[in-house]
Design a protein around this motif. Structure first.
Motif, short mmCIF file in Angstrom:
data_model
loop_
_atom_site.label_atom_id
_atom_site.label_comp_id
_atom_site.label_asym_id
_atom_site.label_seq_id
_atom_site.Cartn_x
_atom_site.Cartn_y
_atom_site.Cartn_z
N TRP A 233 -3.84 41.18 -4.19
CA TRP A 233 -2.76 42.06 -3.73
C TRP A 233 -2.26 42.88 -4.92
O TRP A 233 -1.85 42.33 -5.93
CB TRP A 233 -1.63 41.24 -3.12
N GLU A 234 -2.25 44.20 -4.78
CA GLU A 234 -1.94 45.09 -5.90
C GLU A 234 -0.47 44.99 -6.31
O GLU A 234 0.43 44.90 -5.47
CB GLU A 234 -2.29 46.53 -5.53
N SER A 235 -0.22 45.03 -7.61
CA SER A 235 1.12 44.80 -8.15
C SER A 235 2.11 45.90 -7.79
O SER A 235 3.32 45.67 -7.80
CB SER A 235 1.07 44.66 -9.67
N HIS A 236 1.63 47.11 -7.46
CA HIS A 236 2.58 48.19 -7.15
C HIS A 236 3.10 48.08 -5.72
O HIS A 236 3.94 48.88 -5.31
CB HIS A 236 1.93 49.55 -7.38
N LYS A 237 2.61 47.10 -4.97
CA LYS A 237 3.12 46.88 -3.62
C LYS A 237 4.18 45.77 -3.64
O LYS A 237 4.38 45.12 -4.65
CB LYS A 237 1.98 46.50 -2.68
N ALA A 238 4.85 45.55 -2.51
CA ALA A 238 5.89 44.52 -2.44
C ALA A 238 5.33 43.18 -2.90
O ALA A 238 4.26 42.76 -2.46
CB ALA A 238 6.42 44.40 -1.01
N GLN A 239 6.06 42.52 -3.77
CA GLN A 239 5.57 41.28 -4.37
C GLN A 239 6.38 40.05 -3.96
O GLN A 239 5.82 38.99 -3.73
CB GLN A 239 5.60 41.40 -5.89
N VAL A 240 7.69 40.19 -3.90
CA VAL A 240 8.55 39.05 -3.64
C VAL A 240 9.73 39.48 -2.78
O VAL A 240 10.03 40.67 -2.65
CB VAL A 240 9.09 38.42 -4.95
N GLY A 241 10.40 38.49 -2.19
CA GLY A 241 11.63 38.75 -1.47
C GLY A 241 12.75 37.89 -2.03
O GLY A 241 12.61 37.27 -3.09
N MET A 242 13.85 37.88 -1.33
CA MET A 242 14.98 37.01 -1.67
C MET A 242 15.05 35.92 -0.60
O MET A 242 14.82 36.19 0.58
CB MET A 242 16.28 37.81 -1.72
N LEU A 243 15.33 34.69 -1.03
CA LEU A 243 15.43 33.59 -0.08
C LEU A 243 16.83 33.62 0.52
O LEU A 243 17.83 33.40 -0.18
CB LEU A 243 15.18 32.25 -0.78
N LYS A 244 16.90 33.89 1.82
CA LYS A 244 18.18 34.02 2.50
C LYS A 244 18.35 32.91 3.55
O LYS A 244 17.37 32.45 4.14
CB LYS A 244 18.31 35.38 3.19
N ARG A 245 19.59 32.53 3.78
CA ARG A 245 19.89 31.46 4.73
C ARG A 245 21.00 31.91 5.68
O ARG A 245 22.12 32.18 5.26
CB ARG A 245 20.33 30.19 3.99
N TRP A 246 20.64 32.00 6.94
CA TRP A 246 21.62 32.23 8.00
C TRP A 246 22.05 30.87 8.55
O TRP A 246 21.19 30.00 8.79
CB TRP A 246 21.02 33.05 9.13
N ALA A 247 23.33 30.68 8.76
CA ALA A 247 23.83 29.42 9.32
C ALA A 247 24.84 29.74 10.43
O ALA A 247 25.72 30.59 10.24
CB ALA A 247 24.49 28.56 8.25
N ILE A 248 24.68 29.07 11.56
CA ILE A 248 25.60 29.23 12.68
C ILE A 248 26.27 27.88 12.92
O ILE A 248 25.60 26.86 13.08
CB ILE A 248 24.88 29.71 13.96
N THR A 249 27.59 27.87 12.92
CA THR A 249 28.38 26.66 13.05
C THR A 249 29.42 26.85 14.15
O THR A 249 29.57 27.95 14.69
CB THR A 249 29.09 26.33 11.72
N PRO A 250 30.18 25.80 14.48
CA PRO A 250 31.28 25.98 15.45
C PRO A 250 32.35 26.95 14.97
O PRO A 250 33.15 27.44 15.77
CB PRO A 250 31.84 24.56 15.59
N GLU A 251 32.38 27.24 13.68
CA GLU A 251 33.40 28.15 13.13
C GLU A 251 32.94 29.61 13.07
O GLU A 251 33.75 30.52 12.96
CB GLU A 251 33.81 27.70 11.71
#
Length: 313
Positions: A233-251
């Motif tokens: 996979w060529e380096s000038h293309k997208a390489q990494v993302g950010m690890l995100k966490r969605w959480a749904i609670t009673p609040e």
């Protein structure tokens, strides 16, 4: 990074787990850190480690044993010039430590489900778009038809400028329980031509058809190879993302602990069907329709697919 370099070996730990405590203890030593640095590009026996780092053989043996018990070193006993010798190799190049999140996870039982990013059941895609596996491109660049190829199940990266992908997780909650929280973690970023350091995208998550929150990705990250990204996979293309966490609670609903909406667990009606629907994409009326890149366990920086976590009592 040489293009023929093998993907880095990554260990993911929780500090409160037995493995996490062992790893943190092993790393809390300057001599042991030096041993791991020495073994970054070679294998050595204990005598060679002691000589290279100018420490007594008995001290080197003690540090090697601690690193071995934590799983950070792999060792093998081999014949040597003066009997048997223990040969040491570093087991991992990267350690990811997931810090605890206060206030969003009450005590109780948990279940966790990992979903390959190519296992979506529905999509609406506009080019530029595509899918990539460990060995190469799936289908064709910029062809929405590629998202219907049977081999999409092996995808490790998918991207599109506008649209969404939708997954159905099995609902593994036992009957007659109370759900305390539902969370989803994923590695993702915006989708720009090649890559772009300032490319905003409002990425929204829906669960069972209910909008639970939007996170604005700041960029399409490229130019520096991801820890797990294949060499082809060529380096000038997208390489990494950010690890995100969605959480749904009673609040309410949260992204990385920050309130994203007032949508509560009860609005999702989780027990009404045998699956949990998860949709990821851009709203048609989003301020920043910057698309998305979604990374699997063999692309990017994090060795995971989509992860659904349910906590209940």
């Amino acid at each position: 990074v040489p293009t023929n370099r093998a993907p880095r070996r990554v260990l993911r730990v929780h500090p409160s787990s037995d493995l996490g405590e062992s790893v943190m203890k092993a790393l809390a030593s300057e001599p042991r850190q030096r041993i791991l640095e020495l073994l970054s590009d070679r294998v050595c026996n204990v005598s060679e480690i002691a000589e290279a780092l100018e420490m007594p053989p008995s001290t080197a043996t003690l540090h090697v044993s601690i690193l071995e018990e934590s799983g950070l070193l792999r060792t093998e006993v081999q014949p040597g010039l003066r009997g048997l010798q223990k040969v040491c190799a570093r087991a991992y190049d990267t350690i990811l430590v997931e810090l605890p999140r206060a206030g969003l996870e009450p005590s109780g039982h948990t279940t966790e489900i990992s979903m390959p990013i190519g296992a979506f059941v529905d999509c609406e895609i506009e080019p530029p778009c595509g899918l990539a596996g460990e060995q190469g491109i799936i289908g064709h660049f910029d062809s929405p038809a590629s998202f219907y190829e049977p081999v999409r199940l092996s995808a490790q990266l998918l991207w599109f400028r506008h649209g969404y992908v939708e997954y159905r997780f099995p609902n593994r909650l036992p009957p007659l329980v109370t759900l305390d929280s539902l969370s989803l973690t994923m590695e993702l970023c915006s989708e720009a031509p090649l890559h772009h350091g300032e490319w905003l995208s409002d990425i929204t998550l829906w669960v069972n058809g209910v909008e639970v929150g939007t996170w604005t990705s700041p960029a399409d990250f490229g130019g520096e190879r991801g820890l797990l990204t294949p060499s082809w996979w060529e380096s000038h293309k997208a390489q990494v993302g950010m690890l995100k966490r969605w959480a749904i609670t009673p609040e309410g609903s949260f992204v990385d602990g920050v309130e994203a909406s007032t949508t509560r667990l009860e609005a999702l009606d989780i027990m009404a069907r045998p699956y949990i629907s998860v949709r990821i994409g851009n709203r048609p009326d989003a301020t920043h329709r910057g698309g998305l890149n979604l990374f699997g366990r063999h692309f990017g920086n994090y060795p995971q697919d989509l992860i659904l976590h349910l906590r209940y009592h």
